[in-house]
Motif scaffolding. Sequence first.
Motif, PDB file in Angstrom:
ATOM      1  N   TYR A  93       0.846  -1.198   0.000  1.00 47.74           N
ATOM      2  CA  TYR A  93       0.000   0.000   0.000  1.00 47.74           C
ATOM      3  C   TYR A  93       0.879   1.245   0.000  1.00 47.74           C
ATOM      4  CZ  TYR A  93      -3.847  -3.150   1.234  1.00 47.74           C
ATOM      5  OH  TYR A  93      -4.780  -4.153   1.227  1.00 47.74           O
ATOM      6  N   ASP A  94       0.473   2.253  -0.757  1.00 49.66           N
ATOM      7  CA  ASP A  94       1.302   3.426  -1.029  1.00 49.66           C
ATOM      8  C   ASP A  94       0.898   4.624  -0.168  1.00 49.66           C
ATOM      9  OD1 ASP A  94       2.839   5.440  -2.050  1.00 49.66           O
ATOM     10  OD2 ASP A  94       2.280   5.111  -4.138  1.00 49.66           O
ATOM     11  N   PRO A  95       1.744   5.044   0.798  1.00 49.69           N
ATOM     12  CA  PRO A  95       1.409   6.189   1.649  1.00 49.69           C
ATOM     13  C   PRO A  95       1.210   7.496   0.894  1.00 49.69           C
ATOM     14  CG  PRO A  95       3.173   4.896   2.631  1.00 49.69           C
ATOM     15  CD  PRO A  95       2.986   4.373   1.229  1.00 49.69           C
ATOM     16  N   ARG A  96       1.673   7.594  -0.345  1.00 50.77           N
ATOM     17  CA  ARG A  96       1.444   8.820  -1.110  1.00 50.77           C
ATOM     18  C   ARG A  96      -0.039   9.087  -1.349  1.00 50.77           C
ATOM     19  NH1 ARG A  96       5.477   7.786  -6.087  1.00 50.77           N
ATOM     20  NH2 ARG A  96       4.471   5.736  -5.848  1.00 50.77           N
ATOM     21  N   GLN A  97      -0.888   8.118  -1.040  1.00 45.46           N
ATOM     22  CA  GLN A  97      -2.327   8.287  -1.229  1.00 45.46           C
ATOM     23  C   GLN A  97      -3.051   8.746   0.031  1.00 45.46           C
ATOM     24  OE1 GLN A  97      -3.018   4.312  -3.017  1.00 45.46           O
ATOM     25  NE2 GLN A  97      -3.424   5.403  -4.914  1.00 45.46           N
ATOM     26  N   TYR A  98      -2.294   9.116   1.070  1.00 50.63           N
ATOM     27  CA  TYR A  98      -2.930   9.575   2.300  1.00 50.63           C
ATOM     28  C   TYR A  98      -3.841  10.772   2.062  1.00 50.63           C
ATOM     29  CZ  TYR A  98       0.072   6.664   5.300  1.00 50.63           C
ATOM     30  OH  TYR A  98       0.698   5.624   5.934  1.00 50.63           O
ATOM     31  N   GLY A  99      -3.427  11.680   1.182  1.00 45.43           N
ATOM     32  CA  GLY A  99      -4.251  12.863   0.923  1.00 45.43           C
ATOM     33  C   GLY A  99      -5.640  12.487   0.451  1.00 45.43           C
ATOM     34  N   THR A 100      -5.716  11.510  -0.452  1.00 39.00           N
ATOM     35  CA  THR A 100      -7.006  11.031  -0.958  1.00 39.00           C
ATOM     36  C   THR A 100      -7.792  10.338   0.132  1.00 39.00           C
ATOM     37  OG1 THR A 100      -6.064  10.744  -3.171  1.00 39.00           O
ATOM     38  CG2 THR A 100      -8.088   9.545  -2.682  1.00 39.00           C
ATOM     39  N   LEU A 101      -7.114   9.572   0.955  1.00 41.95           N
ATOM     40  CA  LEU A 101      -7.787   8.788   1.998  1.00 41.95           C
ATOM     41  C   LEU A 101      -8.392   9.658   3.096  1.00 41.95           C
ATOM     42  CD1 LEU A 101      -5.115   5.969   2.218  1.00 41.95           C
ATOM     43  CD2 LEU A 101      -7.534   5.566   1.734  1.00 41.95           C
ATOM     44  N   ILE A 102      -7.702  10.707   3.486  1.00 42.75           N
ATOM     45  CA  ILE A 102      -8.202  11.516   4.604  1.00 42.75           C
ATOM     46  C   ILE A 102      -9.118  12.651   4.152  1.00 42.75           C
ATOM     47  CG2 ILE A 102      -6.158  10.973   5.973  1.00 42.75           C
ATOM     48  CD1 ILE A 102      -5.134  13.789   5.458  1.00 42.75           C
ATOM     49  N   ALA A 103      -9.188  12.909   2.839  1.00 42.71           N
ATOM     50  CA  ALA A 103      -9.973  14.052   2.346  1.00 42.71           C
ATOM     51  C   ALA A 103     -11.424  14.027   2.800  1.00 42.71           C
ATOM     52  CB  ALA A 103      -9.877  14.134   0.825  1.00 42.71           C
ATOM     53  N   PRO A 104     -12.162  12.886   2.705  1.00 39.68           N
ATOM     54  CA  PRO A 104     -13.572  12.911   3.145  1.00 39.68           C
ATOM     55  C   PRO A 104     -13.745  13.261   4.619  1.00 39.68           C
ATOM     56  CG  PRO A 104     -13.149  11.003   1.744  1.00 39.68           C
ATOM     57  CD  PRO A 104     -11.816  11.600   2.072  1.00 39.68           C
ATOM     58  N   ILE A 105     -12.756  12.929   5.455  1.00 45.69           N
ATOM     59  CA  ILE A 105     -12.837  13.294   6.875  1.00 45.69           C
ATOM     60  C   ILE A 105     -12.539  14.768   7.056  1.00 45.69           C
ATOM     61  CG2 ILE A 105     -11.817  12.922   9.156  1.00 45.69           C
ATOM     62  CD1 ILE A 105     -11.419  10.009   8.436  1.00 45.69           C
ATOM     63  N   LEU A 106     -11.525  15.263   6.369  1.00 45.81           N
ATOM     64  CA  LEU A 106     -11.187  16.682   6.462  1.00 45.81           C
ATOM     65  C   LEU A 106     -12.340  17.561   5.983  1.00 45.81           C
ATOM     66  CD1 LEU A 106      -7.477  16.719   5.216  1.00 45.81           C
ATOM     67  CD2 LEU A 106      -8.320  16.722   7.571  1.00 45.81           C
ATOM     68  N   GLN A 107     -13.100  17.057   5.020  1.00 47.79           N
ATOM     69  CA  GLN A 107     -14.246  17.799   4.492  1.00 47.79           C
ATOM     70  C   GLN A 107     -15.499  17.605   5.340  1.00 47.79           C
ATOM     71  OE1 GLN A 107     -14.451  16.135   0.549  1.00 47.79           O
ATOM     72  NE2 GLN A 107     -12.495  17.030  -0.065  1.00 47.79           N
ATOM     73  N   ARG A 187     -22.742  -0.836  12.887  1.00 52.64           N
ATOM     74  CA  ARG A 187     -23.758  -0.802  13.942  1.00 52.64           C
ATOM     75  C   ARG A 187     -23.871   0.586  14.554  1.00 52.64           C
ATOM     76  NH1 ARG A 187     -21.633  -4.429  17.059  1.00 52.64           N
ATOM     77  NH2 ARG A 187     -22.502  -6.100  15.798  1.00 52.64           N
ATOM     78  N   ARG A 188     -22.767   1.325  14.571  1.00 60.36           N
ATOM     79  CA  ARG A 188     -22.783   2.681  15.119  1.00 60.36           C
ATOM     80  C   ARG A 188     -23.272   3.718  14.110  1.00 60.36           C
ATOM     81  NH1 ARG A 188     -18.180   3.754  19.478  1.00 60.36           N
ATOM     82  NH2 ARG A 188     -18.167   1.720  20.500  1.00 60.36           N
ATOM     83  N   ARG A 189     -23.567   3.265  12.898  1.00 62.59           N
ATOM     84  CA  ARG A 189     -24.055   4.146  11.834  1.00 62.59           C
ATOM     85  C   ARG A 189     -23.066   5.278  11.540  1.00 62.59           C
ATOM     86  NH1 ARG A 189     -28.967   2.460  10.502  1.00 62.59           N
ATOM     87  NH2 ARG A 189     -30.240   1.355  12.057  1.00 62.59           N
ATOM     88  N   CYS A 190     -21.785   4.930  11.522  1.00 55.08           N
ATOM     89  CA  CYS A 190     -20.767   5.902  11.139  1.00 55.08           C
ATOM     90  C   CYS A 190     -20.929   6.268   9.668  1.00 55.08           C
ATOM     91  CB  CYS A 190     -19.366   5.312  11.351  1.00 55.08           C
ATOM     92  SG  CYS A 190     -18.952   4.977  13.073  1.00 55.08           S
ATOM     93  N   ARG A 191     -20.500   7.456   9.319  1.00 51.99           N
ATOM     94  CA  ARG A 191     -20.483   7.875   7.916  1.00 51.99           C
ATOM     95  C   ARG A 191     -19.246   7.266   7.267  1.00 51.99           C
ATOM     96  NH1 ARG A 191     -20.352  14.184   8.389  1.00 51.99           N
ATOM     97  NH2 ARG A 191     -18.798  13.531   9.937  1.00 51.99           N
ATOM     98  N   ILE A 192     -19.462   6.304   6.366  1.00 49.07           N
ATOM     99  CA  ILE A 192     -18.366   5.530   5.781  1.00 49.07           C
ATOM    100  C   ILE A 192     -18.240   5.875   4.302  1.00 49.07           C
ATOM    101  CG2 ILE A 192     -17.439   3.218   5.392  1.00 49.07           C
ATOM    102  CD1 ILE A 192     -19.398   2.267   7.633  1.00 49.07           C
ATOM    103  N   TYR A 193     -17.010   6.145   3.887  1.00 53.74           N
ATOM    104  CA  TYR A 193     -16.713   6.401   2.473  1.00 53.74           C
ATOM    105  C   TYR A 193     -15.668   5.399   1.995  1.00 53.74           C
ATOM    106  CZ  TYR A 193     -19.199  10.818   1.674  1.00 53.74           C
ATOM    107  OH  TYR A 193     -20.172  11.770   1.492  1.00 53.74           O
ATOM    108  N   GLU A 194     -15.646   5.172   0.681  1.00 48.79           N
ATOM    109  CA  GLU A 194     -14.580   4.413   0.038  1.00 48.79           C
ATOM    110  C   GLU A 194     -13.906   5.291  -1.003  1.00 48.79           C
ATOM    111  OE1 GLU A 194     -14.885  -0.323  -0.490  1.00 48.79           O
ATOM    112  OE2 GLU A 194     -16.403   0.787  -1.578  1.00 48.79           O
ATOM    113  N   VAL A 195     -12.598   5.132  -1.147  1.00 52.04           N
ATOM    114  CA  VAL A 195     -11.866   5.787  -2.233  1.00 52.04           C
ATOM    115  C   VAL A 195     -10.986   4.735  -2.906  1.00 52.04           C
ATOM    116  CG1 VAL A 195     -11.865   8.052  -1.099  1.00 52.04           C
ATOM    117  CG2 VAL A 195      -9.943   6.488  -0.733  1.00 52.04           C
ATOM    118  N   GLY A 196     -10.766   4.862  -4.187  1.00 54.50           N
ATOM    119  CA  GLY A 196      -9.929   3.922  -4.914  1.00 54.50           C
ATOM    120  C   GLY A 196      -8.457   4.134  -4.607  1.00 54.50           C
TER     121      GLY A 196
END
Length: 229
Positions: A93-107, A187-196
Amino acid sequence: MKLSVVIPCYNEKSTIADVIAAVRNAPGGDKEIIVVDDCSTDGTGELLRTALAASVDRLIHHPVNRGKGAALRTGIAAATGDIVIIQDADLEYDPRQYGTLIAPILQDKADVVYGSRFMGSEPHRVLYFWHRLGNGLLTLLSNMLTNLNLTDMETCYKVFRREIIQSITIEEDRFGFEPEITAKIARRRCRIYEVGISYYGRTYEEGKKIGWRDGVRAIYCILKYNLAR
């Protein structure tokens, strides 16, 4: 925001230095790198305590091998950042994709983000047919019981708001962590997103550790944490 990167590590002497360097140089701002050495026997622990000591913010050593889930439980409990991301100690897994992964939380759109190996246009190494089929079946079974529409429940890249992941009791010691945590955030009904994301998979000769017994355990965990609770 501060990003806590939790790296469970077992016998990854050949890759751990490159992974830590990649994490340190990855996007995502201020980072806290937490490595949990799960009683490695190949010299990984010694390398972490000596040459890599200055590159790690927190090094925790398990005196006996307890499994990936146990290492994550230890590392997550030690995290102090606003966001927690799980990073394997290999180079799949490539850490250079952290920006994409954390974006939905930052927003402020997500509480949890999964990095999917099976969506998007990022490069993916072509490997084992039966692994892909098994992954798809596990994700399907998990989705049927959680009522989610994930494409990759078994992915390593899972990102959480710290207060959410630290409020969840992690019970599984090995690879059962993936279906367990998926059931509990659903079960906690968290807001879950997926990114490629991209995926640079390893062969068993290159150090891959997961096997068919872990798949059987995953089925058990899907049923246990969705039906028995």
